[in-house]
Design an enzyme around this catalytic site. Sequence first.
Site, short mmCIF file in Angstrom:
data_model
loop_
_atom_site.label_atom_id
_atom_site.label_comp_id
_atom_site.label_asym_id
_atom_site.label_seq_id
_atom_site.Cartn_x
_atom_site.Cartn_y
_atom_site.Cartn_z
N SER A 14 0.81 -1.22 0.00
CA SER A 14 0.00 0.00 0.00
C SER A 14 0.85 1.27 0.00
CB SER A 14 -0.91 0.02 1.22
OG SER A 14 -1.58 1.27 1.28
N THR A 59 -8.41 -1.81 3.14
CA THR A 59 -8.26 -2.37 1.78
C THR A 59 -8.57 -3.86 1.78
OG1 THR A 59 -6.82 -2.43 -0.17
CG2 THR A 59 -5.72 -2.66 1.96
N LYS A 63 -13.22 -4.57 3.32
CA LYS A 63 -14.08 -3.37 3.21
C LYS A 63 -15.53 -3.63 3.59
CE LYS A 63 -11.24 -1.30 -0.29
NZ LYS A 63 -11.16 -0.59 -1.54
N ASP A 99 -13.82 5.52 -2.42
CA ASP A 99 -13.30 4.83 -3.61
C ASP A 99 -14.03 5.23 -4.89
OD1 ASP A 99 -11.25 3.30 -2.54
OD2 ASP A 99 -12.58 1.65 -2.01
N ALA A 121 -16.49 -8.81 -8.42
CA ALA A 121 -17.73 -8.53 -7.70
C ALA A 121 -17.47 -8.36 -6.20
CB ALA A 121 -18.73 -9.66 -7.95
N GLY A 122 -16.32 -7.81 -5.87
CA GLY A 122 -15.97 -7.57 -4.46
C GLY A 122 -16.41 -6.19 -4.03
N GLY A 123 -15.78 -5.71 -2.97
CA GLY A 123 -16.13 -4.41 -2.40
C GLY A 123 -15.95 -3.26 -3.37
N TYR A 208 -2.73 -0.61 -8.68
CA TYR A 208 -1.79 0.45 -9.04
C TYR A 208 -0.36 0.03 -8.74
CZ TYR A 208 -2.10 1.25 -4.02
OH TYR A 208 -2.09 1.09 -2.67
P1 NDP Z 1 -12.39 -8.12 -2.77
O1 NDP Z 1 -11.57 -9.12 -2.05
O2 NDP Z 1 -13.60 -7.55 -2.11
O3 NDP Z 1 -12.89 -8.78 -4.18
C1 NDP Z 1 -12.00 -9.49 -4.97
C2 NDP Z 1 -12.67 -9.86 -6.30
O4 NDP Z 1 -11.62 -10.38 -7.11
C3 NDP Z 1 -13.74 -10.94 -6.22
O5 NDP Z 1 -14.75 -10.64 -7.16
C4 NDP Z 1 -12.98 -12.22 -6.65
O6 NDP Z 1 -13.79 -13.17 -7.31
C5 NDP Z 1 -12.01 -11.64 -7.64
N1 NDP Z 1 -10.79 -12.44 -7.81
C6 NDP Z 1 -9.80 -12.64 -6.92
N2 NDP Z 1 -8.80 -13.38 -7.47
C7 NDP Z 1 -9.20 -13.65 -8.74
C8 NDP Z 1 -8.61 -14.36 -9.81
N3 NDP Z 1 -7.42 -14.97 -9.68
N4 NDP Z 1 -9.27 -14.42 -10.98
C9 NDP Z 1 -10.47 -13.82 -11.12
N5 NDP Z 1 -11.10 -13.13 -10.15
C10 NDP Z 1 -10.46 -13.05 -8.95
O7 NDP Z 1 -11.38 -6.98 -3.23
P2 NDP Z 1 -11.61 -5.40 -3.41
O8 NDP Z 1 -12.82 -5.17 -4.23
O9 NDP Z 1 -11.53 -4.72 -2.11
O10 NDP Z 1 -10.28 -4.96 -4.21
C11 NDP Z 1 -10.05 -5.44 -5.52
C12 NDP Z 1 -8.80 -4.80 -6.13
O11 NDP Z 1 -8.94 -3.40 -6.30
C13 NDP Z 1 -7.54 -5.02 -5.31
O12 NDP Z 1 -6.51 -5.41 -6.16
C14 NDP Z 1 -7.25 -3.64 -4.72
O13 NDP Z 1 -5.87 -3.43 -4.51
C15 NDP Z 1 -7.78 -2.72 -5.80
N6 NDP Z 1 -8.19 -1.40 -5.32
C16 NDP Z 1 -7.55 -0.28 -5.75
C17 NDP Z 1 -7.93 0.97 -5.33
C18 NDP Z 1 -7.24 2.19 -5.83
O14 NDP Z 1 -7.37 3.23 -5.21
N7 NDP Z 1 -6.56 2.13 -6.93
C19 NDP Z 1 -9.04 1.16 -4.38
C20 NDP Z 1 -9.67 -0.07 -4.02
C21 NDP Z 1 -9.23 -1.30 -4.44
P3 NDP Z 1 -14.57 -14.37 -6.51
O15 NDP Z 1 -15.87 -13.78 -6.06
O16 NDP Z 1 -14.73 -15.42 -7.55
O17 NDP Z 1 -13.68 -14.79 -5.37
#
Ligand code: NDP
Length: 263
Positions: A14, A59, A63, A99, A121-123, A208
């Site tokens: 981070s 992060t 979240k 965000d 489909a995460g946070g 990033y």
């Molecule tokens: P979450 O853990 O809430 O969600 C992760 C998502 O990624 C899920 O939909 C998961 O799918 C999917 N996933 C994980 N690994 C894989 C893979 N190998 N192949 C396909 N899908 C995968 O994470 P967040 O939403 O909190 O964060 C996601 C990303 O965004 C992170 O990399 C984070 O660093 C980045 N981010 C950047 C920000 C910025 O300011 N630039 C701000 C916020 C986040 P499944 O449901 O199938 O497990």
Amino acid sequence: MQLFSIFGNPVSHSRSPLMHNAVFQNLNYKACYTRTFLEDAKKLKETFFALHLSGANVTVPHKEAAFDACDEVRGFAKTVGVVNTLVNENGKLIGYNTDADGFMYAIKEFKKIENILVIGAGGTARALVARFLQDNIKVSLLNRSAARLADFKQMPCECYTWDNFQTQQYDLVVNTTSAGLKDENLPAPKELTQEILSNTNYVADAIYGKMTPFLQMAKKMNKTYKDGADMLLGQGVLANELFTNHKLKTEDIQREMKKSFQL
Ligand code: NDP
């Protein structure tokens, strides 16, 4: 001296400590920002208060748990159920989401965005999808597993897994998965990712500080792309305003935070 931190797993990558400390130091605000590795999301609140924090960012993957941990949630975070910024207000944990507006700031330079595909489909996806819908943008969603799509199916957007996905023409495709963060994975199978990228004008990755395999593919295909740095800057400026209770000027925060990206 106020203390701030970022909670995550992983958290060592981070840049938030660098960004916020640059603002505090250069604008003479008496505060320090550190990072906290947190494995068990249930321990978020007790750890926050045990560390005597004035505020924090949250992060991956905490979240949604942060939303549950709050005594009160304000603004857009209430709509999405996802919190990335915490403020200690007289011993109460107040949650916000910066965000989504950070991302809108990042894509300002992309023109005419009316149709977006969100991968993941995460946070982060939840925040972005809700924000795009607020602006009447057509949204499709693609996720590896079906389980996390349930919430999105209540929203006016098209939801797919890899198996039933049908490509359309998009203005922008955004990777919000953590694929590529600490591995070299694409967010979807290679052929599917190629097909998606050949049907969009713009490409963005929330990750990033790293040329992910997803962005490498976009670059090879001569697409206009950007990583998550501007999104990071946008969300960071908004979070810093909350941390400092709007005592610093937005343009000063933005200038000092942006400078920290050169470090
Ligand atoms: P979450 O853990 O809430 O969600 C992760 C998502 O990624 C899920 O939909 C998961 O799918 C999917 N996933 C994980 N690994 C894989 C893979 N190998 N192949 C396909 N899908 C995968 O994470 P967040 O939403 O909190 O964060 C996601 C990303 O965004 C992170 O990399 C984070 O660093 C980045 N981010 C950047 C920000 C910025 O300011 N630039 C701000 C916020 C986040 P499944 O449901 O199938 O497990």
